[in-house]
Design a protein around this motif. Sequence first.
Motif, PDB file in Angstrom:
ATOM      1  N   VAL A   8       0.963  -1.110   0.060  1.00  0.00           N
ATOM      2  CA  VAL A   8      -0.006  -0.057   0.083  1.00  0.00           C
ATOM      3  C   VAL A   8       0.871   1.182   0.015  1.00  0.00           C
ATOM      4  O   VAL A   8       2.045   1.341   0.461  1.00  0.00           O
ATOM      5  CB  VAL A   8      -0.992   0.017   1.207  1.00  0.00           C
ATOM      6  CG1 VAL A   8      -1.577   1.289   1.421  1.00  0.00           C
ATOM      7  CG2 VAL A   8      -1.787  -0.964   1.269  1.00  0.00           C
ATOM      8  N   LYS A   9       0.422   2.129  -0.826  1.00  0.00           N
ATOM      9  CA  LYS A   9       1.145   3.488  -0.871  1.00  0.00           C
ATOM     10  C   LYS A   9       2.581   3.301  -1.011  1.00  0.00           C
ATOM     11  O   LYS A   9       3.569   3.560  -0.307  1.00  0.00           O
ATOM     12  CB  LYS A   9       1.018   4.182   0.425  1.00  0.00           C
ATOM     13  CG  LYS A   9      -0.369   4.736   1.099  1.00  0.00           C
ATOM     14  CD  LYS A   9      -0.939   5.787   0.011  1.00  0.00           C
ATOM     15  CE  LYS A   9      -2.424   6.298  -0.055  1.00  0.00           C
ATOM     16  NZ  LYS A   9      -2.918   7.034  -1.057  1.00  0.00           N
ATOM     17  N   PRO A  10       2.759   2.668  -2.407  1.00  0.00           N
ATOM     18  CA  PRO A  10       4.240   2.433  -2.782  1.00  0.00           C
ATOM     19  C   PRO A  10       5.212   3.347  -2.647  1.00  0.00           C
ATOM     20  O   PRO A  10       4.850   4.799  -3.099  1.00  0.00           O
ATOM     21  CB  PRO A  10       3.996   1.808  -4.094  1.00  0.00           C
ATOM     22  CG  PRO A  10       2.630   1.407  -4.233  1.00  0.00           C
ATOM     23  CD  PRO A  10       1.965   2.339  -3.306  1.00  0.00           C
ATOM     24  N   ASP A  11       6.427   3.071  -2.129  1.00  0.00           N
ATOM     25  CA  ASP A  11       7.700   4.241  -2.181  1.00  0.00           C
ATOM     26  C   ASP A  11       8.349   3.930  -3.330  1.00  0.00           C
ATOM     27  O   ASP A  11       8.193   2.813  -4.266  1.00  0.00           O
ATOM     28  CB  ASP A  11       8.205   4.047  -1.105  1.00  0.00           C
ATOM     29  CG  ASP A  11       8.738   2.816  -0.635  1.00  0.00           C
ATOM     30  OD1 ASP A  11       8.560   1.971  -1.213  1.00  0.00           O
ATOM     31  OD2 ASP A  11       9.156   2.627   0.977  1.00  0.00           O
ATOM     32  N   ALA A  12       9.629   4.412  -3.344  1.00  0.00           N
ATOM     33  CA  ALA A  12      10.410   4.324  -4.789  1.00  0.00           C
ATOM     34  C   ALA A  12      10.977   2.756  -4.597  1.00  0.00           C
ATOM     35  O   ALA A  12      11.067   2.349  -5.782  1.00  0.00           O
ATOM     36  CB  ALA A  12      11.845   5.093  -4.490  1.00  0.00           C
ATOM     37  N   ASP A  13      11.379   2.199  -3.565  1.00  0.00           N
ATOM     38  CA  ASP A  13      11.846   0.957  -3.634  1.00  0.00           C
ATOM     39  C   ASP A  13      10.753  -0.234  -4.172  1.00  0.00           C
ATOM     40  O   ASP A  13      10.932  -1.110  -4.749  1.00  0.00           O
ATOM     41  CB  ASP A  13      12.162   0.491  -2.107  1.00  0.00           C
ATOM     42  CG  ASP A  13      12.875  -0.683  -2.050  1.00  0.00           C
ATOM     43  OD1 ASP A  13      13.776  -1.190  -3.078  1.00  0.00           O
ATOM     44  OD2 ASP A  13      12.943  -1.538  -1.150  1.00  0.00           O
TER      45      ASP A  13
END
Length: 344
Positions: free
Chosen positions: A23-28
């Motif tokens: 959920v709410k993906p970050d850069a990684d």
Amino acid sequence: MEALASFKREINSPKKIFITTHVKPDADALGSSLGLASYLLKKGHEVTVVTPTDYPSFLNWMKGNEDVLDFSNPTQTELATKKLNEADVIFCLDFSCLSRVNELGELIRKSSAYTVNIDHHQDPEDFADYRVWSTEAAATCELVYEMIVQLGDEKLLDKDIAECLYAGIMTDTGGFRHPNTTKNVHLVVAELLDLGADSSQIANWIYDSNSVNRLKFIGFAISRRLVVHEDLHMAYFAISKKDLKKYQSRTGDTEGLVNYALSLDGIKLAALFSEREDGVKISFRSSSEVAVNKFAADYFDGGGHKNASGGKSTTSLKETVERFESLVEKHQDELFRVAPATVD
């Protein structure tokens, strides 16, 4: 070795592949997903990347972004579900428990597809047929790179893949400042740079793409919402729904805010409390000697890495903050205990 051989067989002939992340993906999360997708497309697979929710616009530059399906978007849910049901192979990236992908979790659990989990978080749930997992890795992107090399497919790596993977490693090491910036991180990054990854441009896309509202919000948060308890070596931000609405906050606008609290001299534990419609989202950060993941798991239904973890609360923002302060005061000896130096 048998599991690795089985995995190789699964991806050595064209398959329908479904890739998802937390959920709410970050850069990684997004970088590992899109980097892996580009690699698998080169191997002749049909690949679909689905995120459980939206993600920050400063990640939109990644190759393949335009084809990502957002499961939380009502106009894309049906197609995303269809792609999952048709999948021969499902890749689960940058999360260790199926609860981290909301409704997608149960759909994956019920699927008969061959499931692969690539992750670097602690305490993984046993749901995958094959796992590429190491808490020693700084980022899932690091593991994806090493997996491709181990499979003997480094010739398929290119500039676009390298830039996706570089972004995840850069951000999950805090711009190569965190204790997880190992020798291996530098060796992998060197290979990605050789492939053409533009480190300066990637940093610009991620760190220097602010809106005016976001800068005003950060200024407001630091001047009006920062609470510091020097006696407890702790500082935090408490951001209300009203605050977020006032500055027209978008996904990603609170990213990195908690680090300002941790940057204060003498502070060893920092937190960001963000009031949302479904409760309070919490981000924890700590200095190298403070294991904040256990604190998050024990008291705020969370977890993560030793010095970077998350949690949540279903009580009000005020009650959540008061509980946090009380817990830190009660457990400060345990939290801030520093191991004695060893003598050679």
